[in-house]
Design a protein around this motif. Structure first.
Motif, PDB file in Angstrom:
ATOM      1  N   GLY A   1       1.009  13.770  -0.951  1.00 39.84           N
ATOM      2  CA  GLY A   1       1.059  13.032   0.306  1.00 39.84           C
ATOM      3  C   GLY A   1       2.402  13.104   1.000  1.00 39.84           C
TER       4      GLY A   1
ATOM      5  N   ASN B   1      -0.942   9.590  -3.048  1.00 39.37           N
ATOM      6  CA  ASN B   1      -1.999   9.624  -4.049  1.00 39.37           C
ATOM      7  C   ASN B   1      -1.323   9.994  -5.365  1.00 39.37           C
ATOM      8  OD1 ASN B   1      -4.348   9.832  -5.487  1.00 39.37           O
ATOM      9  ND2 ASN B   1      -5.007  11.735  -4.518  1.00 39.37           N
TER      10      ASN B   1
ATOM     11  N   CYS C   1       0.843  -1.192   0.000  1.00 35.33           N
ATOM     12  CA  CYS C   1       0.000   0.000   0.000  1.00 35.33           C
ATOM     13  C   CYS C   1       0.879   1.242   0.000  1.00 35.33           C
ATOM     14  CB  CYS C   1      -0.908   0.021   1.231  1.00 35.33           C
ATOM     15  SG  CYS C   1      -2.066  -1.337   1.262  1.00 35.33           S
ATOM     16  N   SER C   2       0.611   2.127  -0.923  1.00 33.82           N
ATOM     17  CA  SER C   2       1.386   3.359  -0.996  1.00 33.82           C
ATOM     18  C   SER C   2       0.690   4.443  -0.182  1.00 33.82           C
ATOM     19  CB  SER C   2       1.513   3.806  -2.453  1.00 33.82           C
ATOM     20  OG  SER C   2       2.111   5.065  -2.523  1.00 33.82           O
ATOM     21  N   PRO C   3       1.457   5.229   0.574  1.00 35.08           N
ATOM     22  CA  PRO C   3       0.847   6.322   1.332  1.00 35.08           C
ATOM     23  C   PRO C   3       0.558   7.541   0.459  1.00 35.08           C
ATOM     24  CG  PRO C   3       3.195   6.292   1.712  1.00 35.08           C
ATOM     25  CD  PRO C   3       2.874   5.096   0.852  1.00 35.08           C
TER      26      PRO C   3
ATOM     27  N   SER D   1       5.075  14.459   3.561  1.00 32.34           N
ATOM     28  CA  SER D   1       5.065  15.124   4.869  1.00 32.34           C
ATOM     29  C   SER D   1       6.066  16.273   4.858  1.00 32.34           C
ATOM     30  CB  SER D   1       5.422  14.137   5.980  1.00 32.34           C
ATOM     31  OG  SER D   1       4.499  13.097   6.028  1.00 32.34           O
TER      32      SER D   1
ATOM     33  N   GLN E   1      10.591  10.117   1.576  1.00 28.01           N
ATOM     34  CA  GLN E   1       9.393  10.144   0.749  1.00 28.01           C
ATOM     35  C   GLN E   1       9.608  10.712  -0.648  1.00 28.01           C
ATOM     36  OE1 GLN E   1       6.599  12.280   3.202  1.00 28.01           O
ATOM     37  NE2 GLN E   1       5.876  10.400   4.181  1.00 28.01           N
TER      38      GLN E   1
ATOM     39  N   GLU F   1       0.915  19.200   3.531  1.00 25.56           N
ATOM     40  CA  GLU F   1       1.073  18.060   2.642  1.00 25.56           C
ATOM     41  C   GLU F   1       1.589  18.560   1.302  1.00 25.56           C
ATOM     42  OE1 GLU F   1      -1.861  14.614   2.192  1.00 25.56           O
ATOM     43  OE2 GLU F   1      -2.277  15.895   0.446  1.00 25.56           O
TER      44      GLU F   1
END
Length: 174
Positions: free
Chosen positions: A146, A23, A19-21, A148, A158, A123
């Protein structure tokens, strides 16, 4: 029994890591011939990031483009325009105990208290535009959000991850 526990843990780990955090989405021009693009040049006019994050974005983007068979050049087939932005996000979480205190079980009489928590954070998003250098028309766009922005350690990890996720959709599968 140990074998079943191992299989359960392995499948749970695989499910969590897939699952990717982020979008991530992309769009492309139907008429573009993506096989004809061999060279690119980065254009960073709209990339409003600090120097550290700018280097992270551009290094990873170049690495991703080169892994797709594209080479940097002065007379490119594609102009790569990169943009970044961020927005303030407010998360609101409310819990409701449904009368958990009092007589008659969980749905009985009594006093229940709702609790609400809010958290504010920034974000970030990255937009990658691929423009055909001959026609000066957009042929592919990838957007990922997405990141941070407020946490430097998170950004460090990220930014390369989101660039890889964005570029996973290039070239598009028609």
């Amino acid at each position: 029994m140990k074998r079943y526990i191992f299989l359960l843990l392995a499948s749970a780990t695989l499910g969590l890591t897939s699952c990717s955090p982020f979008n991530v989405r992309s769009d492309y021009a139907d008429m573009a011939n993506f096989n004809s693009y061999k060279t690119y040049k980065l254009r960073i006019d709209d990339l409003k990031l600090n120097d550290i994050d700018k280097d992270r974005v551009l290094n990873e983007l170049s690495r991703q483009l080169q892994s797709k068979g594209l080479q940097s050049g002065e007379n490119p087939d594609l102009i790569v325009n990169v943009k970044a932005n961020h927005k303030k996000v407010t998360d609101v979480t409310t819990t409701s105990p449904y009368g958990a205190w009092g007589w008659g079980g969980p749905f009985g009489w009594g006093i229940g208290m709702n609790r609400t928590w809010t958290s504010n954070y920034n974000e970030g998003a990255i937009i990658v535009d691929l423009v055909d250098a001959k026609t000066n028309k957009l042929v592919w766009q990838g957007i990922g959000s997405g990141i941070s922005v407020d946490r430097p350690k998170a950004k460090q990890k990220q930014i390369p991850e989101i660039m890889a996720e964005i570029m996973k959709n290039y070239p598009p599968m028609k």
